[in-house]
Design a protein around this motif. Structure first.
Motif, PDB file in Angstrom:
ATOM      1  N   GLY A  18      68.299  11.060  83.148  1.00 52.10           N
ATOM      2  CA  GLY A  18      66.881  10.409  83.977  1.00 52.10           C
ATOM      3  C   GLY A  18      66.311   9.251  83.455  1.00 52.10           C
ATOM      4  N   GLU A  19      64.784   9.061  83.813  1.00 53.75           N
ATOM      5  CA  GLU A  19      63.873   8.321  83.563  1.00 53.75           C
ATOM      6  C   GLU A  19      64.186   7.602  81.908  1.00 53.75           C
ATOM      7  OE1 GLU A  19      60.799   6.511  80.940  1.00 53.75           O
ATOM      8  OE2 GLU A  19      61.140   8.795  81.296  1.00 53.75           O
ATOM      9  N   PRO A  43      70.599   7.194  88.743  1.00 48.17           N
ATOM     10  CA  PRO A  43      71.005   5.471  88.592  1.00 48.17           C
ATOM     11  C   PRO A  43      71.400   5.375  86.895  1.00 48.17           C
ATOM     12  CG  PRO A  43      69.019   6.136  89.699  1.00 48.17           C
ATOM     13  CD  PRO A  43      69.553   7.118  89.421  1.00 48.17           C
ATOM     14  N   PHE A  44      70.756   6.224  85.709  1.00 46.46           N
ATOM     15  CA  PHE A  44      71.105   5.979  84.544  1.00 46.46           C
ATOM     16  C   PHE A  44      72.814   5.867  84.287  1.00 46.46           C
ATOM     17  CE2 PHE A  44      71.376  10.504  84.311  1.00 46.46           C
ATOM     18  CZ  PHE A  44      72.096  11.008  83.251  1.00 46.46           C
ATOM     19  N   THR A  89      66.221   7.392  92.632  1.00 46.07           N
ATOM     20  CA  THR A  89      66.089   6.622  93.975  1.00 46.07           C
ATOM     21  C   THR A  89      66.541   7.298  94.971  1.00 46.07           C
ATOM     22  OG1 THR A  89      66.531   4.367  94.555  1.00 46.07           O
ATOM     23  CG2 THR A  89      68.737   5.626  93.641  1.00 46.07           C
ATOM     24  N   GLU A  90      66.544   6.603  96.264  1.00 42.60           N
ATOM     25  CA  GLU A  90      66.741   7.291  97.446  1.00 42.60           C
ATOM     26  C   GLU A  90      68.267   7.852  97.606  1.00 42.60           C
ATOM     27  OE1 GLU A  90      66.831   5.467 101.840  1.00 42.60           O
ATOM     28  OE2 GLU A  90      64.735   5.049 100.744  1.00 42.60           O
ATOM     29  N   LEU A  98      59.882  15.673  86.016  1.00 38.27           N
ATOM     30  CA  LEU A  98      59.211  14.353  85.780  1.00 38.27           C
ATOM     31  C   LEU A  98      60.353  13.248  86.631  1.00 38.27           C
ATOM     32  CD1 LEU A  98      57.411  11.832  84.869  1.00 38.27           C
ATOM     33  CD2 LEU A  98      59.099  11.738  82.942  1.00 38.27           C
ATOM     34  N   MET A  99      59.814  12.678  87.710  1.00 43.66           N
ATOM     35  CA  MET A  99      60.744  11.653  88.450  1.00 43.66           C
ATOM     36  C   MET A  99      60.433  10.100  88.101  1.00 43.66           C
ATOM     37  SD  MET A  99      60.440  13.202  92.507  1.00 43.66           S
ATOM     38  CE  MET A  99      58.877  12.891  92.572  1.00 43.66           C
ATOM     39  N   ALA A 100      59.452   9.875  87.805  1.00 45.10           N
ATOM     40  CA  ALA A 100      59.144   8.387  87.327  1.00 45.10           C
ATOM     41  C   ALA A 100      57.869   8.386  86.854  1.00 45.10           C
ATOM     42  CB  ALA A 100      59.128   7.608  88.763  1.00 45.10           C
TER      43      ALA A 100
END
Length: 455
Positions: free
Chosen positions: A11-12, A40-41, A383-384, A395-397
């Protein structure tokens, strides 16, 4: 400098570490579970290895799978991020005994700080203030009752091996202590495999202030200012800011000196955080904080913190880069004797949760539009089109804003929160809109009870 780095996280934070690694020309290797294959990662890493199913025990906490991935990809070092295996001393030892570089503090420091009672005793011996409490585990209920009677009610009943705001209860009298002791002990045995319990004085109105430390390759320990972390729900942080609006220059000197002593007491290397409770005294008519405010050692987090970006803004450093430099035996990018803070920064944790009750609300991300502009940074894990699953932390961002002053940072935060668009999972953006208009928060004179008073 390290040439190849495996990021043992998701994740983040995985995405954030990969970003710095690639900027430095380091080959970045991701590991991922089946649930995270499209995040994304994974796509942004130079190489990615599937290590197991969604269950963390079979993937992100699976030491054998992670070490096998490191061997298969020729990784030179492992960065654990935060959570999962980041404070697992045995994993740190195994990484190093396998001939890999561990990007974090030594296993001995992790062990020393992992037990809250041992950590309290070490800090007291080093001259770091600790709250009144037990120096040995309260082995049974009678011992706990006797300790609480000596300390004075109310008391905090804490799992000695706990962390992350888990395994704690407050007792205002003996009857409550009898209930909380059994509850915390059972929880600690179930969650941490260790039922040891600590009894400590509880302060009803308190602030949570922490200091970022960095143990350098040459053996010195430096402090990079403090962070205010008092906006919490269920003892878990939602907002952090630096510098703390509650800390005077004189108090700051005391905080930073104590944090350095704490790091030196365990021969600390790499990034870590010394968390403290600040018990404010009554402000004077001009609103000034008197120098007699008390603070007490709470715990040391032997890893990179979620809220590290606010320190990065204020001190103009990349803490992940500094971690990699320490692990590589290199000097820091900054002059340790000339650390100068500038401006103010605030971080808000954007979670997939209901903004009123803070209950998890996973789902498919249908819309994801991040804010931009001067003094605005978003460290995101999604992300979308991605799915926020129930297997991991919500936690998303992280939305980080900065400004020359606290007032400017808050103004930018309002604009950024309004511009952040998320549809699909439940999210707590409405909470931040409310907080940024809250008079208690705006005054800077808030404590850890602010969220409960807003509900």
């Amino acid at each position: 400098m390290i040439e190849s780095l495996l990021v043992a996280n998701r994740g983040e934070i995985a995405r954030r570490i990969i970003r710095t690694a690639k900027r430095l020309g380091i080959r970045a290797i991701a590991v991922y579970s089946e649930a995270d294959a499209h995040l994304p990662f994974v796509a942004e890493a130079d190489e990615a290895v599937l290590i197991g199913p969604p269950n963390p025990a079979q993937s992100y906490r699976n030491t054998e799978a992670i070490l096998a991935a490191a061997k298969a990809t020729g990784a030179q070092a492992i960065h654990p991020g935060y959570g999962f295996l980041s404070e697992n001393a045995e994993f740190a030892r195994t990484v190093e005994s396998s001939g890999l570089i561990w990007v974090g503090p030594g296993a001995d420091a992790i062990t020393a700080m992992g037990d809250k009672i041992n950590a309290r005793n070490l800090m007291a011996a080093a001259g770091v203030p600790v709250a009144p409490g037990t120096t040995d585990p309260a082995a049974d209920l009678d011992t706990a009752v006797a300790a609480a009677s000596e300390i004075g009610y109310p008391v905090m009943v804490k799992a000695a091996a706990g962390g992350g705001g888990m395994g704690m209860g407050v007792a205002v009298d003996e009857a409550a202590l009898r209930t909380e002791y059994d509850k915390v002990r059972a929880f600690a045995e179930r969650m941490f495999g260790d039922g040891s319990v600590l009894i400590e004085r509880y302060f009803p109105r308190v602030r949570h202030v922490e200091v970022q430390i960095l143990g350098l390759a040459d053996g010195r320990v430096v402090a990079l200012g403090e962070r205010e972390c008092s906006v919490q729900r269920r003892n878990q942080k939602l907002v952090e800011e630096s510098p703390s609006p509650a800390v005077s220059p004189e108090l700051r000197e005391r905080f930073l000196a104590a944090a350095v002593r704490a790091g030196e007491a365990v021969g600390y290397r790499n990034a870590g955080t010394v968390e403290c409770l600040l018990v404010p005294h009554q402000r004077d008519a001009a609103g000034a904080v008197p120098d007699s405010d008390e603070f007490f050692f709470l715990e040391m987090n032997t890893r990179l913190q979620v809220e590290h970006p606010v320190t990065e803004y204020v001190y103009g450093v990349d803490l992940v880069e500094e971690q990699l430099r320490v692990a590589s035996g290199l000097a820091p990018t900054f002059d340790p004797d000339a650390l100068t803070p500038r401006g103010h920064a605030i971080e808000m944790r954007i979670n997939a949760e209901d903004p009123k009750r803070f209950l998890p609300g996973p789902g498919v991300v249908r819309t994801w539009v991040e804010p931009a502009g001067e003094g605005v940074r978003v460290d995101s894990g999604y992300t979308e089109g991605n799915t926020v699953t129930p297997f991991y932390d919500s936690l998303m961002a992280k939305l980080i804003v900065s400004g020359d002053t606290r007032e400017q940072a808050i103004a930018r935060a309002r604009t950024a929160v309004a511009a952040f668009q998320i549809e699909g999972p439940k999210n707590n953006l409405p909470f931040f809109k409310e907080l940024l208009e809250n008079e208690e928060f705006l005054s800077g004179a808030y404590d850890t009870g602010i969220v409960s008073r807003m509900r």
